[in-house]
Design an enzyme around this catalytic site. Sequence first.
Site, PDB file in Angstrom:
ATOM      1  N   CYS A 132       1.167  -2.427   7.757  1.00  0.00           N
ATOM      2  CA  CYS A 132       1.024  -2.651   6.313  1.00  0.00           C
ATOM      3  C   CYS A 132      -0.335  -2.165   5.818  1.00  0.00           C
ATOM      4  CB  CYS A 132       1.224  -4.129   6.006  1.00  0.00           C
ATOM      5  SG  CYS A 132       0.965  -4.534   4.273  1.00  0.00           S
ATOM      6  N   CYS A 135      -2.016  -4.461   3.233  1.00  0.00           N
ATOM      7  CA  CYS A 135      -2.570  -5.707   3.787  1.00  0.00           C
ATOM      8  C   CYS A 135      -3.868  -5.441   4.548  1.00  0.00           C
ATOM      9  CB  CYS A 135      -1.589  -6.373   4.756  1.00  0.00           C
ATOM     10  SG  CYS A 135       0.124  -6.318   4.257  1.00  0.00           S
ATOM     11  N   ASP A 136      -3.915  -4.364   5.326  1.00  0.00           N
ATOM     12  CA  ASP A 136      -5.017  -4.193   6.289  1.00  0.00           C
ATOM     13  C   ASP A 136      -5.934  -3.008   6.010  1.00  0.00           C
ATOM     14  OD1 ASP A 136      -4.014  -6.373   7.700  1.00  0.00           O
ATOM     15  OD2 ASP A 136      -2.620  -5.120   8.820  1.00  0.00           O
TER      16      ASP A 136
END
Length: 304
Positions: A132, A135-136
């Site tokens: 992701c 997300c990261d």
Amino acid sequence: MYDIAIIGSGPAGLSAAVYAKRAELDTVIIEKEYMGTGQIAESSRVDNYLGLYGESGFDLGEKFRSHAKNVGAEFNEAEIVKIIPLKENFLLKTADGQEITARTIIYAAGTTHRKLGIKGESEFLSKGISFCAVCDGAFYAGKSVAVIGGGDTALSDALYLSEMAERVYLMHRRESFRAAAALQKAVKDTANIECILNAVPIEFIGEKKLQAVKYLRNGEEKLLPVDGVFIAVGNIPNSGLLKGIADMDENGYIIADENGITSAEGIFAAGDVRTKTLRQVVTAVADGANCAESARRYLSQKRS
Ligand code: NAP
């Protein structure tokens, strides 16, 4: 007993809930993830949902969710572990011991990220490997990352990461991408994205943390040192709960037409989990609406 149990709270499930509530059907959305909105939440930017150009996937998902809430949709945070078709309805068992009964099911459980299945993939998950970018991605500001894949997700991820990472390598196993032309052009026009084509990843290497990707290119083994890797090689349908209940194609997608009608009476399939050509937010949202209408018709025929 509910009229409709919707399994999944992505765009398809939330849209189904809006239509079902407006038809005054007693409806519950059962969601595995707390306040989930499905994979759309992982999209950095959605440019092809009509009327909401440039929205982040997370914000779009939140809008869908609050719309469903505003029309009175009931949410139940639980993981369904078994679906049992009974004579006139369905019994749904959850991991936390609930038993939910419903006359119909709208199955909108979506898909899960496909893994590469190569050495080091599980070992370095969350230690340099992510599925992701949204997300990261921020962990890799000023660093070098590789994105693996050649579809819309891989190219969108590469573009998103190019805004924070120093260098982005886009590694794809073939010569040409399958992603939309607009994304391909944007990638080509982005100076810090380098494409590595005809490259098949074979191993992730590191000590405690990921340090490099080993890959094969023209029969030669090569090493690409990177700080992080984002794997974007497609998805697998979350259709296991309907195994033996509804027909699926050879890849595990539930066979259903645009009305969501499956081979199992009273079960309707919506969104990415069903057989279709175009897996997009707009088609998921349309599926949800169609399934709610199919369920409404089915219920009214049963009652008459
Ligand atoms: P996808 O379209 O299935 O693409 C998967 C990519 O991964 C392909 O390029 C494939 O290579 C590659 N791949 C698969 N298995 C591999 C392996 N074992 N090793 C190396 N590479 C591998 O998946 P996606 O990009 O996640 O997209 C899924 C769906 O969501 C699509 O329908 C897409 O249009 C949609 N989507 C849309 C948007 C948007 O419109 N903004 C954004 C994201 C996703 P090959 O090309 O060689 O098969």
